[in-house]
Structures are given as structure tokens and as C-alpha cells.
Design an enzyme around this catalytic site. Sequence first.
Site, mmCIF file in Angstrom:
data_model
loop_
_atom_site.group_PDB
_atom_site.id
_atom_site.type_symbol
_atom_site.label_atom_id
_atom_site.label_comp_id
_atom_site.label_asym_id
_atom_site.label_seq_id
_atom_site.Cartn_x
_atom_site.Cartn_y
_atom_site.Cartn_z
ATOM 1 N N TYR A 101 37.560 39.173 39.039
ATOM 2 C CA TYR A 101 36.689 38.570 40.049
ATOM 3 C C TYR A 101 35.296 38.400 39.454
ATOM 4 O O TYR A 101 34.762 39.317 38.829
ATOM 5 C CB TYR A 101 36.609 39.458 41.303
ATOM 6 N N GLU A 189 31.734 31.497 43.338
ATOM 7 C CA GLU A 189 32.718 32.553 43.105
ATOM 8 C C GLU A 189 33.911 32.027 42.325
ATOM 9 O O GLU A 189 34.380 30.920 42.570
ATOM 10 C CB GLU A 189 33.169 33.042 44.489
#
Length: 379
Positions: A101, A189
Site C-alpha cells: 500500500y 493512493e
Amino acid sequence: MKLHEYQSKLIFARYGIPIPKGRVAVTAGEVKQIAEELSCPVVVKSQVLVGGRGKAGGIRVARSPQEAEELARQILSMEIKGLPVRKVLVDEAATIDKEIYLGITNDRAARRPVMMASAAGGVDIEEVARTDPSKIIKVHIDPLLGLRDYQARDIAGGIDLPRDHWKTFGIIAHGLWQAYRDCDATLAEINPLVITSTNRLIALDGKMVLDDNALFRHPDLAEMRDLDEEAASETEARKYGLSFIKLDGNIGCLVNGAGLAMTTMDIIKLFGGEPANFLDIGGGANSEKVAAALRIILSDPNVKAVLFNVFGGITRGDEVARGILSALNDIKTNVPMVTRLVGTNADEGRQILAKAQMITADTLVEAAQKAVAIANATA
Ligand code: GDP
Ligand code: MN
């Protein structure tokens, strides 16, 4: 404003972030054609502005163009969290060794952007954040200095990224920061950023949220807005410069000022009601804007009562009242309306409103109680 995955990844690519080869399509036929151009397997990915598409069955890997066509047919007939799928992205599929992530958002408490990374990326990152926050590395970015090289290295080390990926990781981290800053984003993101079985580091998913208040500086980005993905009432509200958010309750609210609008919703709830919307007509709204706001509120069939809460300052009470009357000339409605009007030109406003069938109130408490009583009686 949220961007789709395919839009976010195209922006990321401009900043040197590696993304899979692929294209977006609206029909199963196009998907087959794209799959023929790419090398199979491909991944067919629903493009809707919600998270958790994978878990909802909106992300599927196909081994052949025929299978891609068939999966696209299924995905294009799906609804994910209430949103119909109208587009799919077809990407060359990756074989995943590891999911990471990497994201940036604003940390209000720290008053600066924060880059976050985790070795436990993928579809369960929210769960990781809840149950094991120590697995998420955070680095604050000085907005003037930008992301520093040593910070990118600290993150790479913090998530135990193998050394041979550090160089590419640095390019990706800097690219993500630049994209975030240049686009006036509030979120950028990559989840997952993957290490493939062929040992490449590549962004498989992308998500960006842009600051609506900065969009005037980015006409090219503003154009990316997908009107299919938002409530028609919100599109209409934006046209008139109204801050409007549709909610599930039955008391329509028309208020000047965002803080006052929040307070109005709180008071409605305090007395056992549910607001049908948040609506801030803004300071100095003219009658045309007020009329548009009322039309938008009344287009919601759930609305059983409308509460006007106007605290006249820059906004003038008589302008608001004229807007209400003008809207009521166009729209015939039986929905009861409660007004609380104080401040600049409130007396003139009340005189104008005396011509309409209005329930009046002197205080916000009284107005909210009346609106709630009406809404609950009709519900
Ligand atoms: P999200 O569920 O909306 O976040 O959509 P993602 O694009 O992140 O996809 C969800 C999951 O699907 C990823 O975490 C991967 O595990 C899987 N996935 C996505 N793309 C591929 C791919 O190209 N190959 C494989 N094998 N899995 C993929
Ligand atoms: Mn994802």
C-alpha cells in the site's frame, strides 16, 4: 471530486509511475478487441467510484479474449454498492508476488500531507489500519520542501522492500507526491503497488480525490468528472454554485452558511428528525439561487417538510424571501415549509413571505421542532 481508477493511473503514468498496459471500454465487444491487442491473461476491472470492487466481484482475470468478453458482459450488468457499472478497464494481468500500500493524504492535525505505506497492502488494508496500525509507516511531507529522498528510503526500509526495488520505489513515491501536489489532490493512493513474479514494481490500482475548491485551476481535470456517478440533484446544485449533499432523511434544509447548515441538521436530529440534505446557499445568495435550491430540495420525493434557516448578514432576508416566492410560482407543492428568518432585512423578508403559506418560527429550536413534528406526522 473522485477520479476513476483509469483516470488516476493515466495521471500517475505522466509522473513516471509504472502502470499496466490497458484501455477503458464500455461494451463487451470492445473488451474482446482490447484483450486481443494486449497479451492474455487480462484483468477486467469495473470502473465505479467506490472501494471494494474486488470483493464485490467487479475485478476478474480472463485467460482469453472470449473469456474477457464474457466476464465484461457480467461486470457491465452489475451494480456495486448501488452504482451501475458503465465502464470497465482492461489491463494486462499481473502475477502478484507481493501487494504493497502507498498513499498520500492531508493530515489535518499535523497540518501537512502524510505519505503512508504498508507491506500488508491489498483489499484488506482498512482492516490492517484498524487492527494493526503499527504495520502502516507514516512520513509527513513538508509542503515547501516536498518529499525528500531520505524519506522515500525510510519508507522503503520501513516496509522491508527488497533493495533491488528501492530505485523504482523512489521514482514512484516522488511521482505520487508530484501528482498529489500538482493536481491539488486530497488523496492519491496506489493499492496495491505490486511486486510481480517477474520482479517488477508496478501500480495495479489507482485512486485520486481532488479538492473541488481548487478545480478552477485545473480545467482539464474538472472535465474528467463523471456525471453518471453522482446524484442528478448534486450536478444541478453545482451549476448554481450551491453546496449540496443529498441525505436519506425527509426534512429538506435550506440554510445560508456551512456551519449553520451543520447546526441545523444537528438540531433536526436532536428533536428526532432526519435531514434530507445538507445545503448551503452561500453568503449573498440572490433570489435565483434560492429558487434553484428550493427546486432541488423539492425534487426529492422523500421530503415531507422544508426548513429554511436564514441568518441574514451579507445574505439579505428580502432576497431569500423573493427567491422562495419565485420558486413557489413555478413549482406547485403541498410540502409544508417552516421559516426562521433573522438578521439583515428580516422584516422585509417576513412581509414578503406573509403572502406565501409559510409556518414561521422565531428561533431555530422552534423551527426545528415544528419541521420535525410535521415530517413525523406525515411519515
Ligand atoms: P479494489 O478492490 O476496488 O481496491 O480494486 P483493485 O484494483 O485493488 O483490485 C483488487 C484486487 O484484485 C487486488 O488487490 C489484486 O489482488 C487483484 N487484482 C487486481 N489486478 C490484478 C491482476 O492484474 N492480476 C491478479 N492476479 N490480480 C489482480
Ligand atoms: Mn485497490
